[in-house]
Enzyme design. Structure first.
Site, PDB file in Angstrom:
ATOM      1  N   GLY A   1      80.638  49.096 -63.076  1.00 15.85           N
ATOM      2  CA  GLY A   1      79.289  48.950 -62.535  1.00 15.85           C
ATOM      3  C   GLY A   1      78.488  50.235 -62.425  1.00 15.85           C
TER       4      GLY A   1
ATOM      5  CD  GLU B   1      89.027  46.599 -62.784  1.00 16.05           C
ATOM      6  OE1 GLU B   1      90.126  46.081 -62.574  1.00 16.05           O
ATOM      7  OE2 GLU B   1      87.962  45.945 -62.816  1.00 16.05           O
TER       8      GLU B   1
ATOM      9  N   GLY C   1      83.762  51.159 -67.499  1.00 19.34           N
ATOM     10  CA  GLY C   1      83.698  50.980 -68.944  1.00 19.34           C
ATOM     11  C   GLY C   1      82.510  51.749 -69.471  1.00 19.34           C
ATOM     12  NE  ARG C   2      76.748  49.236 -68.398  1.00 20.22           N
ATOM     13  CZ  ARG C   2      76.406  48.181 -69.134  1.00 20.22           C
ATOM     14  NH1 ARG C   2      75.758  48.343 -70.259  1.00 20.22           N
ATOM     15  NH2 ARG C   2      76.696  46.959 -68.725  1.00 20.22           N
TER      16      ARG C   2
ATOM     17  NE  ARG D   1      74.317  46.798 -73.625  1.00 20.44           N
ATOM     18  CZ  ARG D   1      73.278  47.423 -73.110  1.00 20.44           C
ATOM     19  NH1 ARG D   1      72.587  48.268 -73.833  1.00 20.44           N
ATOM     20  NH2 ARG D   1      72.936  47.237 -71.858  1.00 20.44           N
TER      21      ARG D   1
ATOM     22  CB  CYS E   1      68.036  34.771 -91.366  1.00 17.77           C
ATOM     23  SG  CYS E   1      68.292  35.382 -93.025  1.00 17.77           S
ATOM     24  CD  GLU E   2      68.913  33.988 -85.274  1.00 14.92           C
ATOM     25  OE1 GLU E   2      68.086  33.997 -84.339  1.00 14.92           O
ATOM     26  OE2 GLU E   2      69.505  32.965 -85.661  1.00 14.92           O
TER      27      GLU E   2
HETATM   28  C1  LIG Z   1      83.204  44.579 -67.634  1.00 23.04           C
HETATM   29  C2  LIG Z   1      84.200  44.868 -66.570  1.00 23.04           C
HETATM   30  C3  LIG Z   1      84.394  46.187 -66.133  1.00 23.04           C
HETATM   31  C4  LIG Z   1      83.607  47.345 -66.648  1.00 23.04           C
HETATM   32  O1  LIG Z   1      82.297  47.288 -66.269  1.00 23.04           O
HETATM   33  P1  LIG Z   1      81.272  48.465 -66.606  1.00 23.04           P
HETATM   34  O2  LIG Z   1      80.012  48.025 -66.009  1.00 23.04           O
HETATM   35  O3  LIG Z   1      81.271  48.609 -68.075  1.00 23.04           O
HETATM   36  O4  LIG Z   1      81.800  49.697 -65.951  1.00 23.04           O
HETATM   37  C5  LIG Z   1      85.360  46.400 -65.176  1.00 23.04           C
HETATM   38  N1  LIG Z   1      86.114  45.392 -64.680  1.00 23.04           N
HETATM   39  C6  LIG Z   1      85.952  44.122 -65.083  1.00 23.04           C
HETATM   40  C7  LIG Z   1      86.826  43.077 -64.511  1.00 23.04           C
HETATM   41  C8  LIG Z   1      84.993  43.819 -66.030  1.00 23.04           C
HETATM   42  O5  LIG Z   1      84.836  42.562 -66.421  1.00 23.04           O
END
Ligand SMILES: *Cc1c(COP(=O)(O)O)cnc(C)c1O
Length: 419
Positions: free
Chosen positions: A235, A277, A279-280, A315, A346-347
């Protein structure tokens, strides 16, 4: 202003060996960010970042982050298999899934991953699936309602709607799950929650931490469970737009620490280990999609057609997401042309930018589409017979490695049953 991590001279050299389009990742930036993230939480002895594999499921990236101390956050069978193949072991894997299959719990258990339950009914489902309840178990909390942050003279910083989200357990369900799990033999507990996505605010994690620390203290008192972990999940966002200000992970870490000392330490829970956790935040800014200008078209609007399409980066097409674009070698040129930058699907939604001011373009120009290091290649697909692009890694020493080849027509045909 957003500056690409790769120069025109470097790109000219790279494109001499690797045809566009491709996703390019920046090893140096990724490693530095991972180190800064660990440093920000070094005050918490057990801190562990579990990189959200779904963001960038490439073995080279996963191994690089593993070297920086990250674990792997998986939510599917194949992500678990990928984590295992990349060398993540036992509790270096967090399995945070929802609507889970029995086979997924079985593999997570076999690998010794930490299992994070999304629902109360999964206590029994897990037991049925793997034949026991693990000693360490996490549960995902969903407070419902609307989550807001920073309402005040500067406006609203963050708003999201957990009440509309399919994830997690209600407060009473969470207490019941803990009691049930304890009765079935679980000994160490973790709490997880993910309340808002892509937050551009140093306050999101501290605010979430405050909620979860309070909850942990209450649940300990109510259930007698030994809560050892708090998972702040993902997040933390990134500034996709040039005018947005990047989060400062050191400020975020210090904000979480204040809540920890305010709430958990007095509750006798100063030993709790934190996890994330992300990601982004870990990869998005350290990847870009490099694509070549193929055509110009002048009808009711001005179009620049490129050799990438939404199949390489969905995205913008799906969420209308903004990705900044610079033209390699023309970073300082005035942005005097308004164009839509389009792919060839084709979108009509297959546009990387709409009404974007860019410098004067020429055929053959290389466009750098920024911040594609997370949910870029990962969300690729094969619509219109488009083949997914290669992934390249710009090494710290300036060399480039191919870390995923581009798909070939044979890959596309491989799953068809030819009769
Ligand atoms: C997508 C997700 C993340 C990562 O979220 P980010 O916003 O990319 O940091 C972490 N945990 C779970 C369970 C997710 O589904």
């Amino acid at each position: 202003m957003k500056t690409p991590f790769v120069t025109k001279a470097q790109l000219d050299k790279i494109t001499a060996s690797y045809p566009t389009p491709f996703h390019l990742y920046d090893e140096k930036g990724m490693r530095k960010n991972a180190r800064d993230s660990y440093a920000a939480f070094s005050w918490n002895p057990g801190f562990q970042e579990y990189f959200a594999v779904k963001a960038t499921p490439n073995p080279a990236i996963l191994k690089l982050l593993k070297e920086e101390g990250c674990g792997a956050d998986c939510s599917s069978l194949v992500e678990l298999m990928l984590a295992e193949r990349c060398g993540f072991k036992g509790p270096q894997i967090m399995f945070s899934s929802n609507n889970t299959l029995a086979e997924e719990y079985q593999l997570a258990d076999k690998l010794g991953a930490i299992i994070n339950l999304d629902d109360l009914t999964h206590v029994e489902f897990l037991e049925e699936s793997i034949g026991h309840i693990p000693e360490t178990i996490f549960c995902r909390y969903n407070p419902g309602g609307v989550f807001t942050l920073g309402e005040g003279k500067d406006g609203l910083q963050v708003m999201d709607t957990p009440g509309e989200a399919k994830y997690g357990m209600t407060r009473p369900q969470l207490a019941e799950a803990f009691r049930l799990l304890k009765a079935k033999g679980a000994r160490y507990f973790g709490i997880h929650a993910f309340l808002a996505s892509n937050t551009i605010s140093n306050d999101y994690y501290p605010e979430l931490a405050g909620i979860l620390f309070q909850l942990a203290a209450e649940l300990k008192a109510e259930t007698g469970c030994d809560i050892r972990y708090i998972n702040l999940s993902g997040g933390i966002g990134v500034p996709y737009r040039p005018e947005e200000e990047a989060n400062d992970i050191a400020v975020i870490g210090a904000g979480v620490r204040r809540k920890f000392e305010e709430i958990l330490v007095p509750a006798g829970m100063g030993h709790v280990a934190l996890c994330s956790e992300l990601g982004r935040f870990m990869t998005a800014p350290y990847g870009c999609l490099v694509t070549k200008v193929l055509h110009f078209k002048h009808i009711y609007k001005e179009y620049a057609g490129v050799d990438a399409c939404a199949a390489d980066l969905m995205r913008p097409a799906v969420y209308g997401a903004y990705h900044h674009i610079t033209v390699s070698g023309k970073e300082d040129a005035p942005c005097c042309r308004k164009v839509d930058v389009t792919g060839s699907l084709c979108e009509n939604c297959d546009k990387f930018a709409v009404d974007r001011m860019l410098p004067e373009l020429e055929r053959g120009d290389l466009l750098v589409i920024h911040d594609t290091g997370a949910h870029g290649h990962a969300m690729g697909y094969n619509y219109n017979g488009k083949l997914r692009s290669a992934e390249l890694l710009l090494r710290e020493d300036g060399s480039v490695s191919l870390i995923r080849r581009a798909e070939t027509p044979e890959d596309y045909f491989a799953t068809a049953i030819w009769q």
